[in-house]
Design a protein around this motif. Structure first.
Motif, PDB file in Angstrom:
ATOM      1  N   ASP A  21       0.816  -1.209   0.000  1.00 44.88           N
ATOM      2  CA  ASP A  21       0.000   0.000   0.000  1.00 44.88           C
ATOM      3  C   ASP A  21       0.849   1.258   0.000  1.00 44.88           C
ATOM      4  O   ASP A  21       0.495   2.252  -0.624  1.00 44.88           O
ATOM      5  N   SER A  22       1.971   1.234   0.708  1.00 36.65           N
ATOM      6  CA  SER A  22       2.808   2.436   0.743  1.00 36.65           C
ATOM      7  C   SER A  22       3.387   2.741  -0.642  1.00 36.65           C
ATOM      8  O   SER A  22       3.549   3.897  -1.007  1.00 36.65           O
ATOM      9  N   TRP A  23       3.677   1.729  -1.435  1.00 36.22           N
ATOM     10  CA  TRP A  23       4.172   1.973  -2.795  1.00 36.22           C
ATOM     11  C   TRP A  23       3.057   2.468  -3.709  1.00 36.22           C
ATOM     12  O   TRP A  23       3.308   3.186  -4.672  1.00 36.22           O
ATOM     13  N   ARG A  24       1.833   2.118  -3.415  1.00 32.99           N
ATOM     14  CA  ARG A  24       0.683   2.598  -4.192  1.00 32.99           C
ATOM     15  C   ARG A  24       0.586   4.120  -4.112  1.00 32.99           C
ATOM     16  O   ARG A  24       0.174   4.780  -5.068  1.00 32.99           O
ATOM     17  N   ILE A  25       0.996   4.691  -2.988  1.00 31.64           N
ATOM     18  CA  ILE A  25       0.968   6.140  -2.810  1.00 31.64           C
ATOM     19  C   ILE A  25       1.781   6.828  -3.904  1.00 31.64           C
ATOM     20  O   ILE A  25       1.377   7.863  -4.433  1.00 31.64           O
ATOM     21  N   PHE A  26       2.922   6.253  -4.271  1.00 34.63           N
ATOM     22  CA  PHE A  26       3.746   6.861  -5.312  1.00 34.63           C
ATOM     23  C   PHE A  26       3.056   6.838  -6.664  1.00 34.63           C
ATOM     24  O   PHE A  26       3.171   7.780  -7.446  1.00 34.63           O
ATOM     25  N   ARG A  27       2.327   5.768  -6.946  1.00 39.74           N
ATOM     26  CA  ARG A  27       1.583   5.710  -8.211  1.00 39.74           C
ATOM     27  C   ARG A  27       0.485   6.765  -8.235  1.00 39.74           C
ATOM     28  O   ARG A  27       0.266   7.436  -9.248  1.00 39.74           O
ATOM     29  N   ILE A  28      -0.188   6.938  -7.122  1.00 35.48           N
ATOM     30  CA  ILE A  28      -1.244   7.948  -7.016  1.00 35.48           C
ATOM     31  C   ILE A  28      -0.648   9.343  -7.171  1.00 35.48           C
ATOM     32  O   ILE A  28      -1.164  10.178  -7.924  1.00 35.48           O
ATOM     33  N   MET A  29       0.447   9.598  -6.460  1.00 39.96           N
ATOM     34  CA  MET A  29       1.104  10.909  -6.564  1.00 39.96           C
ATOM     35  C   MET A  29       1.547  11.179  -7.999  1.00 39.96           C
ATOM     36  O   MET A  29       1.382  12.294  -8.508  1.00 39.96           O
ATOM     37  N   ALA A  30       2.100  10.171  -8.654  1.00 38.19           N
ATOM     38  CA  ALA A  30       2.558  10.339 -10.040  1.00 38.19           C
ATOM     39  C   ALA A  30       1.383  10.678 -10.955  1.00 38.19           C
ATOM     40  O   ALA A  30       1.510  11.522 -11.851  1.00 38.19           O
TER      41      ALA A  30
END
Length: 186
Positions: A21-30
């Motif tokens: 889930d924490s890596w998903r944050i980067f996809r959302i931010m991107a």
């Protein structure tokens, strides 16, 4: 002993989920960064929303096409979800007028595809980032008859305006004739 092992397995599984889930944050931010960069070049934006399932011979398709044409002819950028139906009609009108025709697509395993009248496009993985990009630049919104997605977009817009999270903008609602006759009889 068995209980301790069980709870360790649960804790380990939770750690894996949290890590993913924490890596998903980067996809959302991107998606947000890319989306806002894409929108930065646009001017006088009007977002058209409505059913993805209406064919070219439908009267609302024709009306959205006519409206897209008028908006494009008058220097407005027409933004849609970039798919078929009302989205295609709005983009088609803007495209045929020589105006700016923009599509903000969603990556789905079925149904959604970018229509051939979009001049500038980008795609999103998450519905919520796409919805922000469809609504944040708009100077006005035009809602045609649609389904739950259109209702979701409508209520998101009016709720955010009411709460002061986005500026109040003109909203045009094209109502269906089925409901028009009901309203006139009351």
């Amino acid at each position: 002993m068995e209980d301790k092992k069980h709870y360790q397995n649960i804790a380990t599984a939770g750690a894996v989920v949290n890590y993913r889930d924490s890596w998903r944050i980067f996809r959302i931010m991107a998606e947000f960064v890319d989306g806002y960069q894409f929108l930065a070049e646009l001017k006088k934006e009007v977002t058209i929303l409505g059913s993805a399932r209406l064919p070219e011979n439908n009267k609302y398709y024709k009306e959205a096409e006519r409206l897209g044409y008028l908006l494009g002819k008058n220097g407005f950028t027409v933004i849609t979800g970039g798919g078929p139906g009302i989205m295609e009609a709005g983009n088609k009108g803007a495209y045929e007028s020589g105006g700016e025709s923009v599509g903000l697509n969603i990556q789905l395993p079925f149904e959604q595809r970018i229509n051939s009248y979009v001049k500038k496009a980008t795609a999103f993985y998450y519905f919520f980032t796409r919805k922000v990009m469809l609504t944040s630049p708009a100077n006005a919104f035009i809602f045609f008859p649609g389904g739950f997605g259109t209702l979701d977009e409508f209520f998101e817009v009016v709720d955010n305006m009411e709460l002061g999270f986005m500026p109040r903008s003109p909203i045009v609602m094209v109502r269906s004739e089925e409901h028009t006759s009901e309203l006139q009889s009351h």
